[in-house]
Design a protein around this motif. Structure first.
Motif, PDB file in Angstrom:
ATOM      1  N   GLU A  16       0.784  -1.229   0.000  1.00 32.72           N
ATOM      2  CA  GLU A  16       0.000   0.000   0.000  1.00 32.72           C
ATOM      3  C   GLU A  16       0.820   1.284   0.000  1.00 32.72           C
ATOM      4  O   GLU A  16       0.276   2.338  -0.270  1.00 32.72           O
ATOM      5  N   ASN A  17       2.080   1.260   0.295  1.00 34.65           N
ATOM      6  CA  ASN A  17       2.833   2.513   0.446  1.00 34.65           C
ATOM      7  C   ASN A  17       3.860   2.715  -0.669  1.00 34.65           C
ATOM      8  O   ASN A  17       4.953   3.202  -0.438  1.00 34.65           O
ATOM      9  N   TYR A  18       3.480   2.403  -1.892  1.00 32.92           N
ATOM     10  CA  TYR A  18       4.384   2.601  -3.019  1.00 32.92           C
ATOM     11  C   TYR A  18       4.654   4.093  -3.261  1.00 32.92           C
ATOM     12  O   TYR A  18       5.733   4.455  -3.720  1.00 32.92           O
ATOM     13  N   ASN A  19       3.690   4.948  -2.958  1.00 33.31           N
ATOM     14  CA  ASN A  19       3.894   6.391  -3.165  1.00 33.31           C
ATOM     15  C   ASN A  19       5.063   6.918  -2.333  1.00 33.31           C
ATOM     16  O   ASN A  19       5.840   7.753  -2.807  1.00 33.31           O
ATOM     17  N   ASN A  20       5.179   6.459  -1.089  1.00 29.08           N
ATOM     18  CA  ASN A  20       6.321   6.866  -0.258  1.00 29.08           C
ATOM     19  C   ASN A  20       7.635   6.390  -0.861  1.00 29.08           C
ATOM     20  O   ASN A  20       8.637   7.109  -0.848  1.00 29.08           O
ATOM     21  N   LEU A  21       7.619   5.172  -1.375  1.00 26.99           N
ATOM     22  CA  LEU A  21       8.823   4.617  -1.988  1.00 26.99           C
ATOM     23  C   LEU A  21       9.235   5.431  -3.202  1.00 26.99           C
ATOM     24  O   LEU A  21      10.401   5.790  -3.363  1.00 26.99           O
ATOM     25  N   ASN A  22       8.283   5.762  -4.053  1.00 26.21           N
ATOM     26  CA  ASN A  22       8.579   6.526  -5.264  1.00 26.21           C
ATOM     27  C   ASN A  22       9.021   7.953  -4.927  1.00 26.21           C
ATOM     28  O   ASN A  22       9.930   8.493  -5.563  1.00 26.21           O
ATOM     29  N   THR A  23       8.384   8.559  -3.930  1.00 27.57           N
ATOM     30  CA  THR A  23       8.794   9.903  -3.503  1.00 27.57           C
ATOM     31  C   THR A  23      10.226   9.883  -2.972  1.00 27.57           C
ATOM     32  O   THR A  23      11.022  10.786  -3.273  1.00 27.57           O
ATOM     33  N   GLY A  24      10.572   8.868  -2.207  1.00 30.09           N
ATOM     34  CA  GLY A  24      11.942   8.734  -1.707  1.00 30.09           C
ATOM     35  C   GLY A  24      12.943   8.595  -2.833  1.00 30.09           C
ATOM     36  O   GLY A  24      14.041   9.145  -2.778  1.00 30.09           O
ATOM     37  N   ARG A  25      12.572   7.854  -3.887  1.00 35.97           N
ATOM     38  CA  ARG A  25      13.453   7.705  -5.053  1.00 35.97           C
ATOM     39  C   ARG A  25      13.692   9.048  -5.726  1.00 35.97           C
ATOM     40  O   ARG A  25      14.831   9.406  -6.050  1.00 35.97           O
ATOM     41  N   ILE A  26      12.626   9.806  -5.916  1.00 46.41           N
ATOM     42  CA  ILE A  26      12.754  11.120  -6.558  1.00 46.41           C
ATOM     43  C   ILE A  26      13.630  12.036  -5.716  1.00 46.41           C
ATOM     44  O   ILE A  26      14.514  12.735  -6.243  1.00 46.41           O
ATOM     45  N   LEU A  27      13.415  12.047  -4.405  1.00 43.12           N
ATOM     46  CA  LEU A  27      14.234  12.883  -3.522  1.00 43.12           C
ATOM     47  C   LEU A  27      15.695  12.443  -3.537  1.00 43.12           C
ATOM     48  O   LEU A  27      16.603  13.281  -3.498  1.00 43.12           O
ATOM     49  N   ALA A  28      15.938  11.141  -3.599  1.00 40.98           N
ATOM     50  CA  ALA A  28      17.311  10.634  -3.653  1.00 40.98           C
ATOM     51  C   ALA A  28      17.999  11.079  -4.944  1.00 40.98           C
ATOM     52  O   ALA A  28      19.167  11.474  -4.925  1.00 40.98           O
ATOM     53  N   ILE A  29      17.274  11.044  -6.058  1.00 41.75           N
ATOM     54  CA  ILE A  29      17.850  11.486  -7.330  1.00 41.75           C
ATOM     55  C   ILE A  29      18.167  12.974  -7.274  1.00 41.75           C
ATOM     56  O   ILE A  29      19.250  13.403  -7.699  1.00 41.75           O
ATOM     57  N   ILE A  30      17.250  13.767  -6.723  1.00 35.46           N
ATOM     58  CA  ILE A  30      17.502  15.207  -6.582  1.00 35.46           C
ATOM     59  C   ILE A  30      18.711  15.432  -5.675  1.00 35.46           C
ATOM     60  O   ILE A  30      19.579  16.271  -5.970  1.00 35.46           O
ATOM     61  N   GLY A  31      18.792  14.695  -4.569  1.00 38.09           N
ATOM     62  CA  GLY A  31      19.928  14.831  -3.649  1.00 38.09           C
ATOM     63  C   GLY A  31      21.247  14.468  -4.304  1.00 38.09           C
ATOM     64  O   GLY A  31      22.263  15.134  -4.090  1.00 38.09           O
ATOM     65  N   ILE A  32      21.246  13.418  -5.130  1.00 41.31           N
ATOM     66  CA  ILE A  32      22.476  13.016  -5.828  1.00 41.31           C
ATOM     67  C   ILE A  32      22.891  14.097  -6.819  1.00 41.31           C
ATOM     68  O   ILE A  32      24.072  14.462  -6.894  1.00 41.31           O
ATOM     69  N   VAL A  33      21.935  14.634  -7.567  1.00 41.41           N
ATOM     70  CA  VAL A  33      22.259  15.674  -8.549  1.00 41.41           C
ATOM     71  C   VAL A  33      22.814  16.910  -7.847  1.00 41.41           C
ATOM     72  O   VAL A  33      23.838  17.464  -8.266  1.00 41.41           O
ATOM     73  N   LEU A  34      22.160  17.349  -6.780  1.00 40.06           N
ATOM     74  CA  LEU A  34      22.651  18.515  -6.036  1.00 40.06           C
ATOM     75  C   LEU A  34      24.031  18.250  -5.439  1.00 40.06           C
ATOM     76  O   LEU A  34      24.900  19.133  -5.446  1.00 40.06           O
ATOM     77  N   SER A  35      24.241  17.050  -4.935  1.00 37.90           N
ATOM     78  CA  SER A  35      25.538  16.703  -4.347  1.00 37.90           C
ATOM     79  C   SER A  35      26.640  16.694  -5.393  1.00 37.90           C
ATOM     80  O   SER A  35      27.752  17.167  -5.140  1.00 37.90           O
ATOM     81  N   VAL A  36      26.343  16.146  -6.568  1.00 34.97           N
ATOM     82  CA  VAL A  36      27.342  16.122  -7.638  1.00 34.97           C
ATOM     83  C   VAL A  36      27.670  17.553  -8.073  1.00 34.97           C
ATOM     84  O   VAL A  36      28.844  17.899  -8.265  1.00 34.97           O
ATOM     85  N   LEU A  37      26.648  18.391  -8.208  1.00 33.77           N
ATOM     86  CA  LEU A  37      26.893  19.783  -8.589  1.00 33.77           C
ATOM     87  C   LEU A  37      27.740  20.501  -7.544  1.00 33.77           C
ATOM     88  O   LEU A  37      28.668  21.247  -7.884  1.00 33.77           O
ATOM     89  N   PHE A  38      27.439  20.270  -6.261  1.00 33.13           N
ATOM     90  CA  PHE A  38      28.223  20.913  -5.208  1.00 33.13           C
ATOM     91  C   PHE A  38      29.645  20.377  -5.173  1.00 33.13           C
ATOM     92  O   PHE A  38      30.595  21.145  -4.973  1.00 33.13           O
ATOM     93  N   LEU A  39      29.814  19.083  -5.395  1.00 30.94           N
ATOM     94  CA  LEU A  39      31.150  18.493  -5.432  1.00 30.94           C
ATOM     95  C   LEU A  39      31.966  19.086  -6.581  1.00 30.94           C
ATOM     96  O   LEU A  39      33.143  19.429  -6.408  1.00 30.94           O
TER      97      LEU A  39
END
Length: 111
Positions: free
Chosen positions: A59-82
């Protein structure tokens, strides 16, 4: 009729939390945000395989997908900052980042 009790995906909440943390830690020289984001994506992949086998059970696939999107955004921001940190180090040098007077000299040289 036979009704299934819906269960929660085991890693949905950790993926969501790690996705948020990857964004929050992207300014830690980029490295910490990348590591946390990659861990979140690995956990996402495991739960996605569970969900794909039997989507009606979970039942909680939406949380899983939201976490994936946030992780991708976090990786992109981290790579840009690095990349930004590495550019600053290449521009001024590591020694200038530790010595304010030398940093001021290097800034004056660039002007």
């Amino acid at each position: 009729m036979f009704e299934f009790e819906q269960r929660k995906l085991p890693n949905a909440t950790p993926v969501l939390v790690l996705g948020i943390l990857s964004i929050l830690t992207c300014c830690c020289y980029g490295v910490l945000g990348i590591i946390i984001g990659v861990i979140a994506l690995v956990l996402f992949k495991q739960d996605k395989q569970l969900y794909d086998k039997n989507p009606s059970v979970y039942e909680n696939y939406n949380n899983l997908n939201t976490g994936r999107i946030l992780a991708i955004i976090g990786i992109v921001l981290s790579v840009l900052f690095l990349v930004y940190v590495l550019w600053i180090i290449s521009l001024f040098g590591l020694d200038a980042l530790q010595d304010p007077e030398l940093m001021q000299e290097r800034i004056n040289e660039l002007q």
